[in-house]
Write an enzyme that holds these catalytic residues in place. Structure first.
Site, mmCIF file in Angstrom:
data_model
loop_
_atom_site.group_PDB
_atom_site.id
_atom_site.type_symbol
_atom_site.label_atom_id
_atom_site.label_comp_id
_atom_site.label_asym_id
_atom_site.label_seq_id
_atom_site.Cartn_x
_atom_site.Cartn_y
_atom_site.Cartn_z
ATOM 1 C CD GLU B 69 -3.160 -0.481 0.271
ATOM 2 O OE1 GLU B 69 -3.093 0.715 -0.251
ATOM 3 O OE2 GLU B 69 -3.995 -1.238 0.022
ATOM 4 C CD GLU B 73 -2.557 4.765 0.104
ATOM 5 O OE1 GLU B 73 -3.583 4.246 0.265
ATOM 6 O OE2 GLU B 73 -1.702 5.243 1.111
ATOM 7 N N PRO B 90 -13.530 -0.484 18.385
ATOM 8 C CG PRO B 90 -14.843 -1.754 19.816
ATOM 9 C CD PRO B 90 -13.943 -0.955 19.738
ATOM 10 C CD GLU B 120 -1.807 18.350 -1.269
ATOM 11 O OE1 GLU B 120 -0.855 18.578 -1.078
ATOM 12 O OE2 GLU B 120 -2.980 18.696 -0.894
#
Lengths: 238, 238
Positions: B69, B73, B90, B120
Site C-alpha cells: 500500500e 500510494e 470498534p 497528496e
DNA sequence: TTATATTGTGTATAAAGTACACACAATAAA
DNA sequence: TTTATTGTGTGTACTTTATACACAATATAA
C-alpha cells in the site's frame, strides 16, 4: 454442502482473514517465571500445547478478545496486559489464513483451570516448555525478548511480586527473566541507592509477610508514582 | 440492494473485522526527522492527512500489505520496516469495525509522489504535523515512543543517515528524535569511546562526501556486525 | 556447639556519564 | 589585514554507576 454454505451468513465485498487474539501470560512462583499454556482439544495441533486465545468477536477490541478467551479457557484474569506482536504468515494455520494479535500479561498467584476449548491448562517454567502448536514457539521468543527489554523500566513487572517483597525476591525475578545469575550484593546496592534517589521502592516497617528464612530479609513496597516520575525525567541519559 | 448484496461474494461462518495495514515512514533530512503522510481523497476523513496504508489482501502478510500500500500510494520503498502496534477500537473507523496493524519504516533520501487513493503525499517535520485522520495521532505518539526507546540499541537507525556520516549528523538525528539538544562534545566522546571498545562505527579515511563547513568534520561508517555482536554481549549489565 | 545457608553492609577499583573550558579552521564582515 | 562567528575537535575535572569480593549477622540443622 448447500446446508453448509447457508451457515456462512457473514458476507463481505472483499476477502478478509480470520482474526485471533492470543495471550502469553506470565507468573512468578518466587523462583521461576512461568507461562500459562493450554492443551488443544481439537485439530489442528490437537493435543499440543498453545497460548490461550481465540477468535475476535464483533464490538470488542483485540485486547478484550484476548482477555475474554483467556478467562473462558483458563479462568485467569491477569493484573496487567499489553500488546506483544501480530503474526500473519499466510500458512501459520493449516486451515486457512488466520492472523493473530498476541498480548502478554502478568498474573499474580493465580491458578488455572481448564474450560472450553482447553483440555488442560498448566503453568510451565519458561525454560522447560513442551512442544508448542502453530508458530507459538516464535511468539514465546518474542515475549522473552520483550520481557528482557522492558523489565529495566517497566513498573508492570512489580505485578509479579507480592505487594511487599524483598530484594532477594526481585533479584530472583531478574535471574529467571535473563536465565542468568546476578550478583545479589550488587543487585541490592543498585536498588537501594536507586531508591534513595528516586523513592521507587520504599522500606516497609512492619512486614505483613514473614518468611522463615535463615536471616530475615527486609521488605519493600513499590511506589508506582515515583517510578513513572523517574521514567519521565530520564527519557535519555548518556 | 440485491445487486449490492450480490457483490458481497466473500462469505464466512463467523463475523470478521476488516483488516488494514498502515505504515509510519520516517526519514531524516540532516536536521529534522520527517514522517510521510498522504492526504485522503475519499471519505471518511476526506482531505485529512493520514499514514499510508490499506486493506490486507489474500496470501500476503501484514507487513507485505503495509509495504504494498505504501508503494502504491507514494512510491516509497523503505530500507527498514518493523511492526509498531495494532489498533482495534470498534469505533476507530466510522464505517465499520476495522482493525489496523501499524508498521514503522525508515527511508533514506526518498521523495514521495501521490498515487492511487492519495490526493497528496508529503513529508512533514515530526513536530509540525497537520491534523490527522482516524486514530493516527495516537499511532504517531506510539511511533515516537518506540523510536526514543529503540534508538539506543537498534542498528536500523543508521538507515536514516548516509553510509558515510559525521558525528554531528548522528547528534542531530538524536536531537530531533528526542526534541532536545544534546551536548555535542559529550555525544562525540560517547560514540568515539564506544567505538573504540566495540568497533560499531569506524572512521572513513577518504570521505566521499565533502560538505562545505567551517571546519570539516570527520566521517564514519557503521559496522552492523559489530553492533549486533555488542548487543548480544550486553543483553544486560548493572 | 558447630556447620551451613541466607541476608545485609562495606571497600576498592574500574567504567561511564556530565559539565564545561579551550583550541582550531573556515567563512564573513569590518 | 583584522576581527568576529560558527561548527568542529580535544582535554580536564567531577559525579555517578558498575563490578568484584571481603566479611559480619542471623536463623536452621546436625
Amino acid at each position: 454442502m448447500k446446508g453448509n454454505d447457508s451457515e456462512k451468513s457473514y458476507c463481505y465485498r472483499y476477502w478478509r482473514p480470520a482474526v485471533a487474539a492470543d495471550n502469553a501470560v506470565f507468573r512468578f512462583d518466587g523462583k521461576n517465571l512461568q507461562i500459562l499454556l493450554v492443551r488443544r482439544k481439537n485439530d489442528p495441533y490437537k493435543g499440543k500445547w498453545a497460548f490461550p486465545g481465540g477468535f475476535m468477536e464483533e464490538g470488542e477490541t483485540l485486547q478484550q478478545a484476548a482477555l475474554r478467551e483467556l478467562k473462558e479457557e483458563t479462568g485467569v484474569v491477569p493484573e496487567f496486559t499489553r500488546e506483544l506482536c501480530s503474526q500473519s504468515d499466510p500458512h501459520r494455520d493449516p486451515r486457512e489464513q488466520v492472523i493473530s494479535v498476541v498480548f502478554y500479561s502478568f498474573a499474580h498467584n493465580q491458578t488455572a483451570t481448564a474450560n472450553d476449548d482447553a483440555a488442560e491448562a498448566q503453568w510451565f517454567n519458561i525454560y522447560e516448555l513442551p512442544e508448542l502448536a502453530f508458530d507459538h514457539a516464535e511468539i514465546f521468543q518474542k515475549a522473552i525478548d520483550m520481557i528482557r527489554l522492558t523489565i529495566r523500566f517497566d513498573p508492570a513487572f512489580f505485578c509479579l511480586l507480592d505487594s511487599e517483597f524483598t530484594l532477594p525476591d526481585l533479584c530472583r525475578l531478574w535471574s529467571s527473566a535473563f536465565n542468568k545469575k546476578f550478583d545479589r550484593r550488587n543487585f541490592q546496592k543498585h536498588w537501594t541507592t536507586f531508591s534513595l534517589l528516586t523513592n521507587i521502592i520504599e522500606p516497609v516497617d512492619s512486614p505483613s509477610n514473614t518468611k522463615t528464612s535463615p536471616r530475615a530479609p527486609k521488605f519493600y513496597k513499590f511506589n508506582r508514582e515515583s517510578y513513572i516520575k523517574f521514567r519521565k525525567k530520564n527519557r535519555f541519559h548518556f
